[in-house]
Design an enzyme around this catalytic site. Sequence first.
Site, PDB file in Angstrom:
ATOM      1  N   ASP A 118       0.803  -1.156   0.033  1.00  0.00           N
ATOM      2  CA  ASP A 118       0.037   0.012   0.104  1.00  0.00           C
ATOM      3  C   ASP A 118       0.645   1.168   0.116  1.00  0.00           C
ATOM      4  O   ASP A 118       1.774   1.455   0.770  1.00  0.00           O
ATOM      5  CB  ASP A 118      -0.868  -0.102   1.211  1.00  0.00           C
ATOM      6  CG  ASP A 118      -2.011   0.733   1.179  1.00  0.00           C
ATOM      7  OD1 ASP A 118      -2.282   1.585   0.110  1.00  0.00           O
ATOM      8  OD2 ASP A 118      -3.176   0.593   1.952  1.00  0.00           O
ATOM      9  N   ASP A 119       0.772   2.101  -1.054  1.00  0.00           N
ATOM     10  CA  ASP A 119       1.381   3.517  -1.330  1.00  0.00           C
ATOM     11  C   ASP A 119       2.771   3.253  -1.022  1.00  0.00           C
ATOM     12  O   ASP A 119       3.612   4.284  -0.650  1.00  0.00           O
ATOM     13  CB  ASP A 119       1.135   4.307   0.073  1.00  0.00           C
ATOM     14  CG  ASP A 119      -0.251   5.134   0.010  1.00  0.00           C
ATOM     15  OD1 ASP A 119      -0.782   5.026  -1.079  1.00  0.00           O
ATOM     16  OD2 ASP A 119      -0.406   5.736   0.922  1.00  0.00           O
ATOM     17  N   CYS A 127      -6.924   3.831  -3.002  1.00  0.00           N
ATOM     18  CA  CYS A 127      -6.869   2.460  -2.933  1.00  0.00           C
ATOM     19  C   CYS A 127      -8.079   1.409  -3.544  1.00  0.00           C
ATOM     20  O   CYS A 127      -7.983   0.606  -3.881  1.00  0.00           O
ATOM     21  CB  CYS A 127      -7.168   2.187  -1.134  1.00  0.00           C
ATOM     22  SG  CYS A 127      -5.873   2.629  -0.468  1.00  0.00           S
ATOM     23  N   HIS A 141      -9.901  -3.574  -0.898  1.00  0.00           N
ATOM     24  CA  HIS A 141     -10.225  -2.480  -0.035  1.00  0.00           C
ATOM     25  C   HIS A 141     -11.278  -3.081   0.819  1.00  0.00           C
ATOM     26  O   HIS A 141     -12.218  -3.599   0.719  1.00  0.00           O
ATOM     27  CB  HIS A 141     -10.333  -1.129  -0.608  1.00  0.00           C
ATOM     28  CG  HIS A 141     -10.700  -0.176   0.509  1.00  0.00           C
ATOM     29  ND1 HIS A 141      -9.321   0.464   1.048  1.00  0.00           N
ATOM     30  CD2 HIS A 141     -11.347   0.409   1.408  1.00  0.00           C
ATOM     31  CE1 HIS A 141      -9.449   1.289   1.688  1.00  0.00           C
ATOM     32  NE2 HIS A 141     -10.715   1.330   2.144  1.00  0.00           N
ATOM     33  N   ASP A 144       9.861  -2.190  -8.605  1.00  0.00           N
ATOM     34  CA  ASP A 144      10.605  -2.570  -9.941  1.00  0.00           C
ATOM     35  C   ASP A 144      12.112  -3.042  -9.897  1.00  0.00           C
ATOM     36  O   ASP A 144      13.079  -2.652  -9.085  1.00  0.00           O
ATOM     37  CB  ASP A 144      10.636  -1.344 -10.868  1.00  0.00           C
ATOM     38  CG  ASP A 144      11.213  -0.176 -10.989  1.00  0.00           C
ATOM     39  OD1 ASP A 144      12.147   0.073 -11.495  1.00  0.00           O
ATOM     40  OD2 ASP A 144      10.450   0.630 -10.731  1.00  0.00           O
ATOM     41  N   HIS A 198      13.497  -4.142 -11.141  1.00  0.00           N
ATOM     42  CA  HIS A 198      14.763  -4.796 -11.520  1.00  0.00           C
ATOM     43  C   HIS A 198      14.881  -5.910 -11.991  1.00  0.00           C
ATOM     44  O   HIS A 198      14.034  -6.719 -12.274  1.00  0.00           O
ATOM     45  CB  HIS A 198      15.418  -4.667 -10.082  1.00  0.00           C
ATOM     46  CG  HIS A 198      16.895  -4.315 -10.550  1.00  0.00           C
ATOM     47  ND1 HIS A 198      17.705  -3.614  -9.622  1.00  0.00           N
ATOM     48  CD2 HIS A 198      17.925  -4.946 -11.207  1.00  0.00           C
ATOM     49  CE1 HIS A 198      18.900  -3.330 -10.150  1.00  0.00           C
ATOM     50  NE2 HIS A 198      18.792  -4.311 -11.061  1.00  0.00           N
TER      51      HIS A 198
END
Length: 490
Positions: free
Chosen positions: A43-44, A82, A136, A332, A333
Amino acid sequence: MPPAGRCLLWLGLVLASAHASLESAAPGDSTTGPLNVLLIIVDDLRPSLGCYGDKLVRSPNIDQLSSHSLLFQNAFAQQAVCAPSRVSFLTGRRPDTTHLYDFNSYWRIHAGNFSTIPQYFKENGYMTMSVGKVFHPGISSNYSDDSPYSWSIPPYHPSSEKYENTKTCRGPDGELHANLLCPVDVVDVPEGTLPDKQSTEQAIRLLEKMKTSASPFFLAVGYHKPHIPFRYPKEFQKLYPLENITLAPDPQVPDGLPSVAYNPWMDIRQREDVQALNLSVPYGPIPVDFQRKIRQSYFASVSYLDTQVGRLLSALDDLQLANSTIIAFASDHGRRVMDLVELLSLFPTLVGLAGLHVPPRCPVPSFRVQLCREGQNLRKHFRLQDLEEDPHLRDNPRESIAYSQYPRPADYPQWNSDKPSLKDIKVMGYSIRTVDYRYTVWVGFDPHEFLANFSDVHAGELYFVDSDPLQDHNMYNDSQGRDLLQSLMP
Ligand SMILES: *[C@@H]1O[C@H](CO)[C@@H](O)[C@H](O)[C@H]1NC(C)=O
Ligand SMILES: *[C@@H]1O[C@H](CO)[C@@H](O)[C@H](O)[C@H]1NC(C)=O
Ligand SMILES: *[C@@H]1O[C@H](CO)[C@@H](O)[C@H](O)[C@H]1NC(C)=O
Ligand SMILES: *[C@@H]1O[C@H](CO)[C@@H](O)[C@H](O)[C@H]1NC(C)=O
Ligand SMILES: *[C@@H]1O[C@H](CO)[C@@H](O)[C@H](O)[C@H]1NC(C)=O
C-alpha cells in the site's frame, strides 16, 4: 498522472519466476505441473527502493527479488486511490467500467458481475487465499473481501489492524497520540505485534500447508505499510539519521498547475502531530524539519516492509516452493522493461503465465460481460513464444500508452478533494502517459450517468518527460504544447 491520492498502489511491477522452464517452454505445462502464484500488494509504495536506483533506501530483500525478475520501470495505476485501484486491477477493468471512483459501492451490484483474478484461478482448480489488505475492506468488496467468489477459504485480517489509527504513538509529552509519525517499541503496543508482522506469519503458515496440497495455490498478501500512519518498529529509524535525509527535489507547487489538479493531502492533516503544526489550507508549506521527519519515517516503513517481504520469500525458498511459484510484486529490477504498462494488465499476464486460457478482450461497452480483459497480456516481455494468436497484440498504439483518471469535487482544493464521494464528483481528470509526455484534461463529469463531457474542459496539463522529469512546468498553454495537442487531434 494527476497528483497522487492517499493510496498510490503499484508504481511499478515486478513479475518474477524462478521457474527455469518459464523462459524456454510453455508455463504450467504437463511436464512441470501447474505453477503457483504469490501476489504481494503493497500500500502506497513509491519507487523509493534500491532496485529503482534510490541511493538512500535500504531494501535488500525486494532488491534481491527484483534481480531475477522482470522489472517494469513505467507501470501506472488506473486511479491512485486504494479501493478504485484495487478493484480495477483485480478485475482487470478501468474505473470507468467498474464505476468505482470512491469507497462506496460493490461492482457486482452497481456495475457488472465482473470476474476477479483470484476468482478465475479458483474456478480453474486453484486454492485461493487472501492475507491482509488485498481488496479494500468495506462496501467496495461487500464487507467480505469479495468472498465467497474470490477466495477458497475466509480471508485473513491481522487482529492488530484495528489499532493502526488509534492512540498508540508515544509523543514527546510522554502521552499516547494518533500521529502521522509513529515509530513504536513493538513489545509496548497492544497485542505486542503489528499487522504486517501478523500477515507475514499467517502467509507462512498457509505456505506450509500448501507444501503438501494436491492443488496449486494463488496466495495474495497485502501489506499495510508504508501507507500512513508510519507505525513501524522504531529500530528501523536508526537506518535513516535525520542529518542524512534529503528534502524533496521540487517542494514548490509546479508552475502553471491548475488548482483542480492540486491534492490538499487532507488525510495527513487529520493526524494529531500534523494538526499541531497549524498548516494553512490548501497550499501551506510543511516546516522543513517536519518534512525531513516525514521522509525519514516513510523510508523506515519501507525498510520494515522489506524485512517482511524477506521473511515471506525465505519461507517460500525453505519450503522449496520458489521454483514453482510466479511472484508478482508491486514495484521494480532484473530485466528492465521501459514500455509503459498498466496495472490492468496483471490479470491477463498472470493467468497467461500460469498457462490458463487468457480471457478475450472486452467489447465496448462490456458491462454485461462477466469475463474479459481490458488490459494487455504482457507475456511477450518474458520472451515466451506467442502461443496465443492475437492480432491486437502487435502494432496496437495503446500498447505504449497508459491511461489513468482521478475525480475532483471542485475546481479549487477543498476538504474532500483527495477522496470525493461519487455524488460529489464534478470534474474528472483523464491522463495519458506516453514515453514522451503526460497529458491530462480535467473535464466536466456527471456522476449519475457516469458521463465525461470532453467539450467542457476545466483545465489541462502537459509535461514533457525528457526536459521536465519531475513534471514541474505545465506546457498546456505554451506554443510547444499547442503544437503537440494539434498533432493529437484526429
Ligand atoms: C455472479 O457471478 C458469480 C460467479 O460466477 C455467480 O455465482 C453469480 O450467480 C453471479 N451473479 C449474478 C447476479 O449473475
Ligand atoms: C453481499 O453480502 C451479503 C451479506 O453477506 C449477501 O447477502 C449478498 O448476497 C452479497 N452480494 C453479492 C452480490 O453476492
Ligand atoms: C550518513 O551520511 C554519512 C555521510 O555521507 C555516511 O558516512 C553515513 O554512512 C550515513 N549513515 C547512514 C546510516 O546511511
Ligand atoms: C494558526 O494559524 C492561523 C493563521 O495562519 C493563526 O491565525 C492562528 O492563530 C494559528 N493558531 C495557532 C494555535 O497557532
Ligand atoms: C523444485 O525443487 C524441488 C527441490 O529442489 C524439487 O523436488 C521439485 O521437483 C522442483 N519443482 C519443479 C516444478 O521444478
